[in-house]
Structures are given as structure tokens and as C-alpha cells.
Design a protein around this motif. Structure first.
Motif, PDB file in Angstrom:
ATOM      1  N   PHE A   1      81.256  -7.376   9.345  1.00 57.37           N
ATOM      2  CA  PHE A   1      80.555  -6.519   8.396  1.00 57.37           C
ATOM      3  C   PHE A   1      79.523  -5.691   9.144  1.00 57.37           C
TER       4      PHE A   1
ATOM      5  N   VAL B   1      74.283  -5.093   3.327  1.00 55.48           N
ATOM      6  CA  VAL B   1      75.630  -4.877   3.851  1.00 55.48           C
ATOM      7  C   VAL B   1      76.171  -3.544   3.352  1.00 55.48           C
TER       8      VAL B   1
ATOM      9  N   VAL C   1      82.303  -4.021   4.641  1.00 54.07           N
ATOM     10  CA  VAL C   1      82.967  -5.285   4.948  1.00 54.07           C
ATOM     11  C   VAL C   1      84.387  -4.941   5.365  1.00 54.07           C
TER      12      VAL C   1
ATOM     13  N   ASN D   1      84.575   1.499   1.943  1.00 56.00           N
ATOM     14  CA  ASN D   1      84.947   0.163   1.508  1.00 56.00           C
ATOM     15  C   ASN D   1      86.231   0.134   0.680  1.00 56.00           C
TER      16      ASN D   1
END
Lengths: 648, 357
Positions: free
Chosen positions: A249, A263, A266, A394
Motif C-alpha cells: 500500500f 492510505v 492498495v 484504486n
């Protein structure tokens, strides 16, 4: 017994330090303490000799003399520094303190801490040293670095202090004692004769075996704590190589001091994804140690290996969640998802203004048209291109997404399946239509000077740069010997004006060739131009032909954080290119152009294959003739390619 | 043969052009910092000023030939007699008729070369002065590993006139032969040296003094040398005990011609064919010394050497390649026994054999 003596000696030492006039005695005792500590570990230090192997690794010539190792178990296991074996010797000999030589084999390697575990046959138990507990180490304490380079019977030593405790992402301690090939692989010991760690060259930036060796004898040396080595000993003894562990990540933005570890990305199929980590999660603690800021995460994960389990505590929507993940050494290459639009350079903050729709793209399938404004992706509001880009990072190719946009005054919803980034250059991309001047930058040809850099650099600022924000940057690395910069600028003028690109033409310091280290200079002119001409960050490209193209690869790969495209004409990537991964937040695209008649066609082909394997999109242009000057048509295609790099 | 790493910090000035001169200035500063911190630490003691003063007055700044890039025209030396004799290293700096010696009080003298020993790389100079304080070579001390030491020299030529020479502190790292292997170091000297863990061998330091913490003479700082054993720049001093008799010879006017020792090949020496060995041909730069074939009825066959054996040592010298084996054998007289250490599978075997005519 020995320990008691040391304690007594140290107490006496400190008492003496308080009184004047007895310093000679103090010095003598200090000297005795150093000698005693060294000699008490001497039986655990071995001399290592290697036979055969390479003479050179990269540009580093390898020493041929003996190096050192530290006994870690009485049945014949010895740790040493990976640096001592970079030449890949055909045989290894170990000389024990009693003078006996034994052939040794490499059992396993620790590729994170750059250690090697050796095994020899023994007929009597070896002397295993005591490890200094990591928790008792203090900055400023006296330490002694030992090696067996000169004499297998007696240690050579250098004396210093512990300079820092948690270096190289907490994998090592630092000392100012002289550390060099004469003690790499040997121990760093404290005044009690306990082993603090194993001496190795290390670098925070690189995992290469020679990295950090350039710092020898310079007041900065590293030792991997013996406690940490002992903890991994069983794994190493079983013949398992240890590798740095990855979770997969990334955090947004480059600010390592940001107190919030939020974050941003990922990676698909990564341990982080499997554990259930999501973008937007706040990492609160790792293995029950609270995360204080961004960079802290790297310190907490740095000491871990692939295969280690880690417990993450995260905060999501006000809720605290625990998750377990097992670190891995290889994460499948990341691949960017593609919607199929170009955002307009002059965007509003009410959505993404569509400048161009790629034919047959997911966006085209959904019915998007030029001039539409994208407002939502999967129900999430998007105010500008940057936000849409973050959401797409993402998503993955083949993923179905819901899209909302405005067509005139009409609100439209649709669904479409994302694809991967295209490699073909669109046949036509309409230029941004001129608008009333938004900025008043001086245009035309400008000389750029960077303080303390002797290189020359010419910039061409087209009129169109003043038509709005998000101009692009094309850095042309001239072929060494090509001195007619004015001609180059004139040839590119039309393309740069149409595509809203500032052209930079830096020249090598030495007219004959580009030196790889000049990539630092090129970086400086890029930073300067982006700031001075208020350019966008998505269309920054380094271009070069032949030697200039190879240099473009070097600059592009070293400066991933700013360079979004590398265009190499008749040029292969350099032989030893730094390892590249496709980074979600540092998108990279390659344009490779040559003719099959090129003498380096095979290497260029191999380079293209390697980048594609890493999921970096490579646009291939076929040329009629290798090493010929670029034609107007070729410049137009390259211009469109640069123009399309802010694609979404 | 000399092998390199990409530049050591202390050698930035000429060997590692990648780094700017600003860093080289930092190196000078660092040398000064060492010097300053020594005086600042409580451990320096009350007797220390006396130690320093007594050594400083015996030190000489020497100026001579050189001055081109990378060849400094200065070095260090020290007084060794009541009649103005001084000891220094034999180097290009002395290769001129005009050698200048500057005393610690700033007085300047023209120095004459009394004599030199090229094998030990030492030279004795004389100035026309007497009643000066000097080191008695007969009173020099021996040092052991772990001893704290002081190094006095005019490194980088930083001191001039009556400015005091630079002082560095450190520990003796090792007492070991400089030439542990043939051809490793670029010096004919092959005796023991004191290896020190401080940067005592920078430009201009050669000829300086190594003392114990009480200021007793122990060694003379050597020239800048790089080792291929470790790739690193060496920091070392030659023990006075190794120099004493040679200095006396020079003072007595006895010039013995000293050939380089240990590097002369016997006329009739051992070869592979005289042992009956056929080695794996050199396919790489450093092809390991693997036995390909053993000639029937040869010394090797009789000694039990087998194909695929790896020769790892000749005598006490570790052999890294086939070429080194041939080289090392050439230093053995044909009439002397040959001691080979062989690696067979995972066993080390020691074998003695005699070459055939």
C-alpha cells in the motif's frame, strides 16, 4: 567473572573521570578495557578467504584479501557481510582463531540486512559470543569494531561510539568507528565484550550489495544487531533466503512527516488488499506500536521479512479495525485502469471537463462526449481531474464502474468497464482552443541558468502557455555533439505551441557525452521550469535520441516522482537500470522509436518487453531509417503522445 | 593490481573527482575538529599540554620538489640527533637540491640529504643547527593492538612557520605486515606496521610521528597507500624498531645496496609441467585453479593429486586463480619442496611434492 571485572573497570573509569590529575591512569584503564573487550570476542571472529569469482561488480573493483565473519553457533554457523561475497566466489575458506582452515558453503542469505550465513564442519564446539540486548544500547557508548583481515589469530580493531540506534529503517545501529572491508562481517562489540551487531555496508536508498561501501572509514558505519540476527537464525539455517517484506500500500503525497498515515493506494493482490485494507484508512498502529507519522510506518515495517505476519490497526469512518497480513517479497505488478478521456486544461471545480474522448474507450462506450462534465464515479463526487485520478488509481482494468456526468444541462448516468492504458497514440487530439490570456509569462526563447551548474539550457516558451494552467514540459536531451540548439528549438516550435508544451534543451557539461550523474542537473532544470512556468504535473516528458535517449531513461527512472514519460529514439535502456516498478501514484509511460535496421534493435526490443512485463505502457513507433533526424510527422506523433499523458 | 572502491572521503581531493572541492574543505575542517575535540575532552588531562609541547618541538615541516596537481611539495619529519639530523620518508619531495626544513619555532634551514634507504623508504636529512630537542631512536617504545596513540604531522600542509603541527588521536588497529602478499602494496617495505584507526596518512603527513599517549616515540607515519586486500586507504606507521639499524647505517655512512627482498624469482623455478599438472584453461579472468589432468608417472600423480582437485594454497599463500598458482610456483626454487593445499569435495588436503627436472 569477566563481566564483573568489566563492571568494576567501568565504575572505576567513571570515578576517575571526575577527578583531575589522574588522567593518565584513566587512559590506561580505558585502553585496557578496550583490549579486554576485544580479546574476549576474538575467539568468535574468523577470517574468510574467497577463491575465484569476478574481478569487478559494476564499476567497483573487488578486493582479493581476507575478510571477516562472526561465529553464531558452536556447530559451525558463521554470519558475514554479503559485501564479502559479491564476486560470487567458487570456493570459500574459513580460518578459525586456532589457525585451522575449513572449506565453507553459503547456507542462506539475508537480502534485507545484507548478511550471509556460512557453514563449516567442526570437530570441537566453537566459541559463540554474547549478544548485547538491543534495549540496553545507548547513543554515545564506546564500541569497538573488530575484523580478522590482517591476522586470523588476532583481531584488528577500531574504536568509536554508537552514533545512532535505529538506522536504515530500524535494521541497523550506526557507529563512528572506522568500518571498511577490513572489518565488514566482523562484530561491533561493547566494553563488556558483548556483540552489538555484525558490521555491514548499508544504504537507506538501495539494496545492492555494494551500496553504502562508498562510506567506508568516513565516520558513518552500520551494524545489524546480533539479537535480530539470532532471531532469524533458524530460518537461515534451514537454507531459506530472507527478503524484505512488502505489504503493498502507499500513502498520498510525498510528505513523510505528515502525522496522518492515510492510505491512498492498495495494490491489487497484495497482502494489504487481502487483509482488507482500503484507500482512506488511517493506519493507527502496527504490531501494537502506535504510528506517529508517515515515515514511522517504514521504520516499523522495515525490519520485517517476507513471510512475517503483521497486525495493522486502522481507523475507518470512526471505527477501529484490526487486521492481520503476511508480508510477501513479490507483489504482482500494478496496472493502471483507464476510463478513456482527456481532462480539459482549464477545468472548473464542478467536475472533470472532458477535452477528448478516446474512440472505442470505456468512456466512448458509455456515451461520453467532448464538452461533457464528469461529476461522479461509483457514487463519489469528483470535483476535478486530480480527484478522478485518485479514484481510478484504486480501480483495476476490467472493473465495472458507474459514472455520472452532465451533458449540457442534462444529468446522465452510465456504466462501463475500465480497460488498461492504451499504447496507441490517438490519430488526432484537438488542440486546446486559445482563450483570453490567463497569465502573462514572457514567451519565446530563454536561457535558463541554475546556480553552480555550468551546463547550458535553452527553453522555448510558446504563446499557448499563457492560455491557461496545466501546460506540459518536453525535455529534449540532445545527442552529444549536436550543438545547433537553435535549429532544434525551431523544429519543435509548432508542436510545442499546438500541444501547450514548454521545451527545455539542456546540454551536457562535456560536449562529448552525457554523464549519468548529470541527471541531477536535468532534475534541477525540470523543477525550475515547472515552478517558473506554472506547469501541470502529468505531462512531463524526457526525450532523447541515441545517447540522449539512454540518458532519458536514466533521468526518467531516477526521477519517477516528476517524470511521467520517457521517449527514447534509437536508444535502448542502459544496461544497469535501477529496478523499476509500476507505481500507482507515479505513473510512467514509454515511447520507443527505432527502425529494425538499428544496431541496437535487439536491446531496444528487450527493453520494451521488460517494461511491458512491469505493466508500464510502451508506445512503439516504427521508423524508416534508424539514427535519422526526426521528421515533422514523427514530431507530430510524439507531440500527441505527450499531450495524451494526462489521460484518465 | 590495486583495487578501488568509489572514493574514500578522506581522499576526495585528487582521487575522487566526483565530489566537489567544498567537501574537501570539509575534510580539512574535520581534521581540525578531531584536533580541537582532543583538547576539549576532560580525558586529555593536565599532563597533555606538556606531552604535546615536547613532541611538537621535535617536529619538522619539510618543503621540496613537487607542487603539481596531486603531488604536494611538502611532507613531515622529526629530529633524531643533537646535531640536527632529521628522519623523514624517502619521496619525490626530496628530489631537489633545495630542501627546506622549518622548525617548530618557525626558523627555516636548508637541509642536506645525508642518505636514504630505498627499501625502507626512509631518508636522513641534516640541518646546520644543534642544541635542539630530539627523539632518541634507542628509546622508542613498542605498541600493541588496542593502544591509544597520537599522530603528529603537517597533514595537508595546513601549518606553516611556527604554527604547531596537526594532532590526531586513535587506536592501534593491528600490528601486521604491510606486504602480507606479494605485489599487494605499492611499496618495497614488507615488515610490520602499526595500522591505526584514525586518518593519519593524508597528503603531507608522511614522515610524521606516532607516539603513545605519553608522547613516547613509537613509529613514523607512512606514505599514502591503498591496499587491494581491503580496497581501502591504509592508515599506518612504521615501527621505529624496524628503522633503527638502517638509520644508524646511514649515519655511519654505510650504504648497503638492498635489493627488493622477496620478489626475486629463482632462475630455475617450479612450473606446472615440472609437477605434472594440467590445469583448467583460463576461460575467465579469474579461472579457479582446478586440476584438469594429472600427467602419468609425474610428481603430482605420485602425490595423489586427482582431476577436479582445486588448488587453494601454495605454502601459506591462498591462491585465487590459475594464474596466481603459476605466479606463486615461480617463486619456489626447483630444488625446494612444494606444499600445496587442495580442496577435494569438502576436504582440505595438504600435499608435499618435489618438482622433476
Amino acid at each position: 567473572m569477566m563481566l564483573k571485572f568489566f563492571t568494576a573497570a567501568c565504575v572505576t573509569l567513571s570515578l576517575l573521570a571526575a577527578t583531575h590529575g589522574q588522567n593518565d591512569e584513566l587512559i590506561r584503564m580505558e585502553q585496557d578495557a578496550v583490549r579486554l573487550a576485544a580479546s574476549s570476542v576474538s575467539d568468535s571472529v574468523v577470517q574468510i578467504e574467497t577463491l575465484g569469482g569476478m574481478e569487478k561488480v559494476g564499476r567497483v573493483l573487488i578486493g582479493t584479501g581476507p575478510t571477516s565473519g562472526l561465529i553464531v553457533s558452536e556447530d559451525g554457523y558463521i554470519v558475514s557481510s554479503a559485501f564479502n561475497f559479491i564476486q560470487q566466489p567458487s570456493s570459500i575458506l574459513v580460518t578459525l582463531p586456532n589457525g585451522k582452515r575449513r572449506p565453507a558453503t553459503i547456507v542462506a542469505r539475508d537480502r534485507s540486512r545484507m548478511l550471509v550465513l556460512l557453514k563449516i564442519d567442526v570437530d570441537a564446539p566453537l566459541s559463540v559470543p554474547v549478544a548485547a540486548p538491543r534495549g540496553e544500547l545507548r547513543v554515545g557508548q564506546t564500541v569497538i569494531a573488530l575484523g580478522k583481515t590482517f591476522d586470523p589469530g588476532q583481531v584488528n580493531l577500531s574504536v568509536g561510539i554508537l552514533s545512532a540506534l535505529n538506522r536504515i529503517w530500524s535494521k541497523a545501529v550506526q557507529t563512528d568507528a572506522n568500518i571498511s572491508p577490513s572489518n565488514y562481517g566482523g562484530p561491533l562489540v561493547d566494553l563488556y565484550g558483548r556483540v552489538v551487531g555484525v558490521l555491514v555496508p548499508l544504504s537507506p536508498q538501495s539494496n545492492a550489495e555494494v551500496a553504502g561501501a562508498e562510506w567506508y572509514d568516513s565516520g558513518i558505519g552500520f551494524a545489524v544487531p546480533l539479537e535480530d540476527v539470532n532471531r532469524q537464525l533458524d530460518r537461515l539455517k534451514s537454507g531459506t533466503d530472507l527478503r524484505p517484506g512488502k505489504l503493498g500500500f502507499a500513502f498520498a503525497g510525498g510528505d513523510q512527516l505528515d502525522p496522518e498515515a492515510k492510505v491512498a493506494v492498495v495494490k491489487l493482490n497484495s497482502p494489504a488488499a487481502e487483509a482488507g485494507l482500503q484507500p482512506g484508512d488511517l493506519v493507527v498502529s502496527i504490531n501494537d506500536t502506535p504510528v506517529e507519522r508517515h515515515s514511522h510506518v517504514r521504520h516499523l515495517l522495515g525490519p520485517l521479512y517476507a513471510g512475517d505476519a503483521v497486525r495493522l490497526t486502522i481507523l475507518r469512518d470512526g471505527e477501529t479495525l484490526d487486521m492481520e497480513a503476511t508480508l510477501t517479497d513479490v507483489i504482482p505488478p500494478y496496472e493502471h485502469a483507464f476510463l478513456g478521456i482527456l481532462p480539459h486544461h482549464r477545468g472548473s471545480n464542478e467536475g472533470v471537463n472532458v477535452r477528448f474522448v478516446y474512440p472505442a474507450s470505456p468512456a466512448a462506450e458509455a456515451g461520453l462526449q467532448i464538452g461533457d462534465i464528469v461529476t461522479q464515479l461509483d457514487g463519489e463526487e469528483v470535483e476535478n481531474a486530480e480527484q478522478l485520478r485518485t479514484l481510478l488509481v484504486n480501480r483495476q482494468p476490467e472493473q465495472l464502474v458507474r459514472l455520472s456526468w452532465r451533458h449540457g444541462s442534462e444529468a446522465v448516468d452510465g456504466e462501463t468497464t475500465l480497460t488498461r492504458l492504451p499504447e496507441d497514440v490517438p490519430a488526432a487530439i484537438p488542440a486546446i482552443e486559445p482563450a483570453p490570456e490567463q497569465t502573462e509569462m514572457p514567451t519565446g526563447k530563454i536561457q535558463i541558468e541554475i546556480p553552480e551548474e555550468p551546463n547550458r539550457c535553452t527553453a522555448l516558451v510558446p504563446e499557448s502557455i499563457n492560455h491557461g494552467p496545466n501546460g506540459g514540459l518536453l525535455v529534449m536531451l540532445v545527442k552529444p555533439g549536436e550543438t545547433e540548439v537553435d535549429k532544434i528549438v525551431d523544429r519543435w516550435r509548432a508542436v510545442c505551441d499546438e500541444r501547450r508544451l514548454v521545451l527545455l534543451v539542456p546540454e551536457p557539461r562535456d560536449g562529448e557525452r552525457w554523464q549519468p550523474r548529470e541527471s541531477g542537473y536535468v532534475r534541477k532544470v525540470i523543477d525550475h521550469a515547472i515552478k517558473r512556468f506554472e506547469l501541470g504535473d502529468q505531462r512531463v516528458v524526457v526525450l532523447g535520441q541515441e545517447a540522449g535517449g539512454t540518458m532519458a531513461y536514466i533521468v526518467g527512472v531516477r526521477h519517477r516522482d516528476v517524470v511521467r514519460g520517457i521517449a527514447a529514439i534509437d536508444a535502448p535502456p542502459p544496461h544497469r537500470l535501477r529496478q523499476v516498478e509500476n507505481e500507482p501514484l507515479e505513473r510512467l509511460a514509454i515511447l520507443s522509436a527505432t527502425a529494425s535496421s538499428s544496431t541496437v534493435a535487439d536491446r531496444i526490443k528487450a527493453g520494451i518487453k521488460a517494461f511491458r512485463k512491469l505493466k508500464v505502457p510502451v508506445t512503439v513507433l516504427k521508423r524508416d531509417k534508424a539514427n535519422a533526424p526526426l521528421s515533422d510527422d514523427e514530431r507530430a506523433v510524439i507531440g500527441r503522445w505527450v499531450d495524451n499523458l494526462d489521460r484518465l | 593490481m590495486t583495487l578501488r572502491l568509489p572514493g574514500s572521503l578522506r581522499r576526495i581531493r585528487r582521487r575522487a573527482p566526483l565530489i566537489s572541492t567544498a567537501t574537501s574543505f570539509a575534510v580539512h575542517l574535520a581534521a581540525f575538529a578531531v584536533l580541537l575535540s582532543l583538547f576539549a575532552t576532560p580525558a586529555s588531562g593536565q599532563s597533555f599540554p606538556r606531552v604535546n609541547a615536547s613532541v611538537q618541538e621535535k617536529l619538522i615541516k619539510i618543503y621540496g620538489a613537487g607542487g603539481r596537481r596531486g603531488l604536494e611539495a611538502y611532507q613531515s619529519g622529526f629530529l633524531i640527533s643533537n646535531e640536527g639530523h632529521l628522519l623523514t620518508v624517502w619521496s619525490y619531495v626530496l628530489d631537489t637540491e633545495y630542501i627546506t626544513a622549518v622548525l617548530s619555532d618557525g626558523r627555516r634551514f636548508k637541509a642536506e640529504l645525508v642518505g636514504a634507504d630505498p627499501r625502507l623508504e626512509i631518508a636522513v636529512l641534516k640541518i646546520d643547527a644543534s642544541e635542539l630537542s630530539y627523539f632518541d631512536l634507542g628509546e622508542a617504545v613498542e605498541l600493541q593492538v588496542g593502544a591509544r596513540v597520537l599522530a603528529f604531522s603537517n597533514l595537508y600542509g595546513i601549518a606553516s612557520g611556527n604554527e604547531q603541527s596537526s594532532l590526531l588521536q586513535g587506536y592501534v588497529s593491528a600490528v601486521a605486515p604491510l606486504a602480507a602478499r606479494r605485489g599487494v602494496y605499492e611499496t618495497p617495505y614488507n615488515g610490520n606496521v602499526y595500522v591505526v584507526d584514525a586518518m593519519i596518512n593524508n597528503a603531507g603527513a608522511a614522515g610524521g610521528v606516532l607516539t603513545d599517549r605519553a608522547g613516547n616515540l613509537a613509529g613514523m607515519l607512512g606514505k599514502e597507500l591503498r591496499s587491494s586486500l581491503t580496497n581501502a586507504w591504509l592508515n599506518y606507521a612504521v615501527p621505529i624498531s624496524e628503522l633503527r639499524s638502517a638509520v644508524q647505517d646511514i649515519l655511519d655512512g654505510n650504504f648497503r645496496s638492498r635489493a627488493k627482498q622477496g620478489t626475486r624469482r629463482p632462475d630455475d623455478h617450479v612450473t606446472l609441467s615440472r609437477l605434472g599438472l594440467v590445469m583448467l584453461p583460463p576461460v575467465l579472468a579469474k579461472t579457479p585453479a582446478y586440476v584438469e589432468r594429472v600427467v602419468p608417472d609425474s610428481p603430482s600423480r605420485r602425490a595423489g593429486i586427482q582431476p577436479d582437485d582445486l588448488v587453494v594454497m601454495v605454502g601459506r599463500v591462498v591462491i585465487q586463480s590459475r594464474d596466481e598458482l603459476i605466479e606463486e610456483l615461480s617463486f619456489i626454487d626447483r630444488l625446494d619442496p612444494v606444499h600445496l593445499t587442495i580442496l577435494r569435495e569438502q576436504d582440505l588436503l595438504e600435499i608435499e611434492l618435489m618438482a622433476q627436472p
